[in-house]
Scaffold this motif. Structure first.
Motif, PDB file in Angstrom:
ATOM      1  N   VAL A   1       0.836  -1.207   0.000  1.00 55.19           N
ATOM      2  CA  VAL A   1       0.000   0.000   0.000  1.00 55.19           C
ATOM      3  C   VAL A   1       0.868   1.254   0.000  1.00 55.19           C
ATOM      4  O   VAL A   1       0.659   2.190  -0.784  1.00 55.19           O
ATOM      5  CB  VAL A   1      -0.942   0.005   1.225  1.00 55.19           C
ATOM      6  CG1 VAL A   1      -1.694   1.334   1.316  1.00 55.19           C
ATOM      7  CG2 VAL A   1      -1.927  -1.157   1.154  1.00 55.19           C
TER       8      VAL A   1
ATOM      9  N   GLY B   1       2.649   1.824  -3.368  1.00 55.74           N
ATOM     10  CA  GLY B   1       1.718   2.333  -4.372  1.00 55.74           C
ATOM     11  C   GLY B   1       1.398   3.801  -4.162  1.00 55.74           C
ATOM     12  O   GLY B   1       1.329   4.586  -5.122  1.00 55.74           O
ATOM     13  N   ALA B   2       1.214   4.190  -2.893  1.00 55.56           N
ATOM     14  CA  ALA B   2       0.917   5.595  -2.590  1.00 55.56           C
ATOM     15  C   ALA B   2       2.113   6.491  -2.898  1.00 55.56           C
ATOM     16  O   ALA B   2       1.953   7.600  -3.433  1.00 55.56           O
ATOM     17  CB  ALA B   2       0.519   5.732  -1.119  1.00 55.56           C
TER      18      ALA B   2
ATOM     19  N   GLU C   1       4.458   5.916  -5.126  1.00 58.04           N
ATOM     20  CA  GLU C   1       4.567   6.000  -6.585  1.00 58.04           C
ATOM     21  C   GLU C   1       3.568   7.004  -7.161  1.00 58.04           C
ATOM     22  O   GLU C   1       3.915   7.798  -8.052  1.00 58.04           O
ATOM     23  CB  GLU C   1       4.326   4.617  -7.199  1.00 58.04           C
ATOM     24  CG  GLU C   1       5.438   3.630  -6.931  1.00 58.04           C
ATOM     25  CD  GLU C   1       5.082   2.213  -7.346  1.00 58.04           C
ATOM     26  OE1 GLU C   1       6.000   1.427  -7.613  1.00 58.04           O
ATOM     27  OE2 GLU C   1       3.873   1.884  -7.407  1.00 58.04           O
ATOM     28  N   MET C   2       2.337   6.984  -6.662  1.00 58.58           N
ATOM     29  CA  MET C   2       1.333   7.925  -7.151  1.00 58.58           C
ATOM     30  C   MET C   2       1.693   9.360  -6.779  1.00 58.58           C
ATOM     31  O   MET C   2       1.487  10.286  -7.574  1.00 58.58           O
ATOM     32  CB  MET C   2      -0.041   7.545  -6.602  1.00 58.58           C
ATOM     33  CG  MET C   2      -0.596   6.256  -7.185  1.00 58.58           C
ATOM     34  SD  MET C   2      -2.275   5.844  -6.605  1.00 58.58           S
ATOM     35  CE  MET C   2      -3.230   7.133  -7.411  1.00 58.58           C
TER      36      MET C   2
ATOM     37  N   ARG D   1      -7.566  -0.196   0.768  1.00 60.21           N
ATOM     38  CA  ARG D   1      -6.474   0.766   0.617  1.00 60.21           C
ATOM     39  C   ARG D   1      -5.595   0.390  -0.583  1.00 60.21           C
ATOM     40  O   ARG D   1      -5.096   1.264  -1.291  1.00 60.21           O
ATOM     41  CB  ARG D   1      -5.635   0.813   1.902  1.00 60.21           C
ATOM     42  CG  ARG D   1      -6.321   1.495   3.077  1.00 60.21           C
ATOM     43  CD  ARG D   1      -6.485   2.994   2.853  1.00 60.21           C
ATOM     44  NE  ARG D   1      -5.230   3.597   2.473  1.00 60.21           N
ATOM     45  CZ  ARG D   1      -4.254   3.902   3.336  1.00 60.21           C
ATOM     46  NH1 ARG D   1      -4.430   3.681   4.637  1.00 60.21           N
ATOM     47  NH2 ARG D   1      -3.137   4.444   2.916  1.00 60.21           N
TER      48      ARG D   1
ATOM     49  N   GLU E   1      -7.101   1.541  -3.822  1.00 61.36           N
ATOM     50  CA  GLU E   1      -6.959   2.984  -4.045  1.00 61.36           C
ATOM     51  C   GLU E   1      -5.666   3.324  -4.774  1.00 61.36           C
ATOM     52  O   GLU E   1      -5.598   4.337  -5.475  1.00 61.36           O
ATOM     53  CB  GLU E   1      -6.994   3.725  -2.704  1.00 61.36           C
ATOM     54  CG  GLU E   1      -8.350   3.698  -2.016  1.00 61.36           C
ATOM     55  CD  GLU E   1      -8.289   4.315  -0.626  1.00 61.36           C
ATOM     56  OE1 GLU E   1      -7.189   4.784  -0.222  1.00 61.36           O
ATOM     57  OE2 GLU E   1      -9.324   4.338   0.057  1.00 61.36           O
ATOM     58  N   VAL E   2      -4.647   2.479  -4.586  1.00 60.35           N
ATOM     59  CA  VAL E   2      -3.342   2.758  -5.217  1.00 60.35           C
ATOM     60  C   VAL E   2      -3.018   1.744  -6.312  1.00 60.35           C
ATOM     61  O   VAL E   2      -1.880   1.637  -6.762  1.00 60.35           O
ATOM     62  CB  VAL E   2      -2.209   2.805  -4.165  1.00 60.35           C
ATOM     63  CG1 VAL E   2      -2.440   3.967  -3.203  1.00 60.35           C
ATOM     64  CG2 VAL E   2      -2.094   1.488  -3.401  1.00 60.35           C
TER      65      VAL E   2
ATOM     66  N   PRO F   1      -1.705   7.602   3.017  1.00 63.03           N
ATOM     67  CA  PRO F   1      -2.395   7.963   1.769  1.00 63.03           C
ATOM     68  C   PRO F   1      -1.478   8.749   0.830  1.00 63.03           C
ATOM     69  O   PRO F   1      -0.468   9.327   1.263  1.00 63.03           O
ATOM     70  CB  PRO F   1      -3.550   8.841   2.254  1.00 63.03           C
ATOM     71  CG  PRO F   1      -3.752   8.470   3.692  1.00 63.03           C
ATOM     72  CD  PRO F   1      -2.378   8.143   4.203  1.00 63.03           C
ATOM     73  N   VAL F   2      -1.862   8.773  -0.432  1.00 57.81           N
ATOM     74  CA  VAL F   2      -1.080   9.471  -1.452  1.00 57.81           C
ATOM     75  C   VAL F   2      -0.839  10.925  -1.053  1.00 57.81           C
ATOM     76  O   VAL F   2       0.269  11.454  -1.197  1.00 57.81           O
ATOM     77  CB  VAL F   2      -1.807   9.417  -2.814  1.00 57.81           C
ATOM     78  CG1 VAL F   2      -1.007  10.187  -3.865  1.00 57.81           C
ATOM     79  CG2 VAL F   2      -2.014   7.974  -3.251  1.00 57.81           C
TER      80      VAL F   2
ATOM     81  N   GLU G   1       2.612  13.068  -0.927  1.00 61.09           N
ATOM     82  CA  GLU G   1       2.749  14.200  -1.847  1.00 61.09           C
ATOM     83  C   GLU G   1       3.096  15.485  -1.091  1.00 61.09           C
ATOM     84  O   GLU G   1       4.022  16.211  -1.477  1.00 61.09           O
ATOM     85  CB  GLU G   1       1.460  14.399  -2.643  1.00 61.09           C
ATOM     86  CG  GLU G   1       1.536  15.555  -3.629  1.00 61.09           C
ATOM     87  CD  GLU G   1       0.214  15.820  -4.331  1.00 61.09           C
ATOM     88  OE1 GLU G   1       0.190  16.695  -5.222  1.00 61.09           O
ATOM     89  OE2 GLU G   1      -0.799  15.175  -3.974  1.00 61.09           O
TER      90      GLU G   1
END
Length: 218
Positions: A19, A22-23, A25-26, A82, A85-86, A201-202, A206
Motif C-alpha cells: 500500500v 503504491g501511494a 509511486e502515485m 487501501r 486505491e493505489v 495515503p497518497v 505528496e
C-alpha cells in the motif's frame, strides 16, 4: 527539478508495504517535473526466525498480535480497500501462509546493482507474487519467476540463491535501520533524515515530498 533520496525500508511479507509503495509511486507521479526520486529499497524482516515451510497466516497473527479471526478479516478488508486505491490487488483471503523472506532481500540487494529501476521492478514483482497471488515467496522458483518478470538475469539470480552472496550486506543494513530506531514498516526515509511511517495515503506522501523538496522542511 529537485532530486530526493528515498530509502523505502520494508518487507515483502508486509501488506501495508504494498500500500505504501503504491501511494509513494502515485505521489511521485503527481510531482513529476518538480521532484525526482533516487529510490532505494532497504531490508527489514518482520519474521526473521520463520522456519522453512512457514506458518499458517491466521495462526501466526493470533500468536503474534492476539487478533481473532474476525479482526483479521476486518483488517484484511481494510488493507484490500487501501490497496485498490493505489492500484494494488491483494489475493482474496490473504497470503495463506507467512514465509521467511531473507532470500528475497538478498536478491533485492543484488538487483540494486543491476541498473536503473531494476530493484524497483523486482520489489514490485515480489509483492505481486506474495501479496497479490499468495505464492510461496521462500520457494526458489517463485523468486526466479519474479526475477524474470522484472526483466533481470535469471541465471545470475540463481547463482545468488546457490551461494551466501549478499548475506552480510543485508544483515548489515538491517542492523543499521534497527539501530536507527526502525521498528515497523514501511518506513520511508527522505534525504537520510525525514521519516514517513506506515502505509500513508497518497496526499500525505505528496505533501511531505513537496515540502521537503521546496526547502520548507529543512
Amino acid at each position: 527539478m529537485t532530486t530526493l533520496k528515498i530509502d523505502f525500508v520494508s518487507d515483502i511479507a508486509c501488506p501495508w508495504c504494498a500500500v505504501g509503495l503504491g501511494a509513494l509511486e502515485m505521489a511521485l507521479e503527481r510531482l513529476q517535473g518538480d521532484v525526482q526520486a533516487d529510490l532505494h529499497f532497504q531490508p527489514f524482516e518482520l519474521n526473521p526466525h520463520m522456519p522453512p515451510g512457514g506458518q499458517d497466516l491466521g495462526e501466526h497473527l493470533t500468536q503474534k498480535y492476539g487478533s481473532t479471526a474476525e479482526q483479521q478479516t476486518q483488517i484484511r478488508q481494510t488493507i484490500a480497500a487501501r490497496g485498490a486505491e493505489v492500484g494494488f490487488e491483494f489475493h482474496i483471503g490473504g497470503r495463506g501462509r507467512v514465509y521467511n523472506t531473507f532470500n528475497a532481500h538478498r536478491l533485492l540487494h543484488w538487483a540494486e546493482g543491476q541498473g536503473a529501476d531494476a530493484q524497483h521492478a523486482l520489489k514490485k514483482a515480489f509483492l505481486q507474487a506474495y501479496q497479490g497471488r499468495a505464492e510461496c515467496i521462500e520457494d526458489a522458483q517463485v523468486l526466479l519467476a519474479a526475477v524474470a518478470a522484472a526483466g533481470l538475469d535469471v541465471a545470475a539470480a540463481q547463482a545468488v540463491l546457490d551461494s551466501d552472496a549478499h548475506t552480510a550486506e543485508v544483515r548489515e543494513r538491517q542492523q543499521f535501520y534497527a539501530q536507527a530506531g526502525i521498528r515497523s514498516v514501511p518506513a520511508v526515509i527522505i534525504n537520510d533524515k525525514h521519516l514517513i511511517s506506515g502505509g500513508q495515503p497518497v496526499e500525505v506522501f505528496e505533501q511531505a515530498l513537496r515540502r521537503i523538496a521546496s526547502g520548507e522542511v529543512s
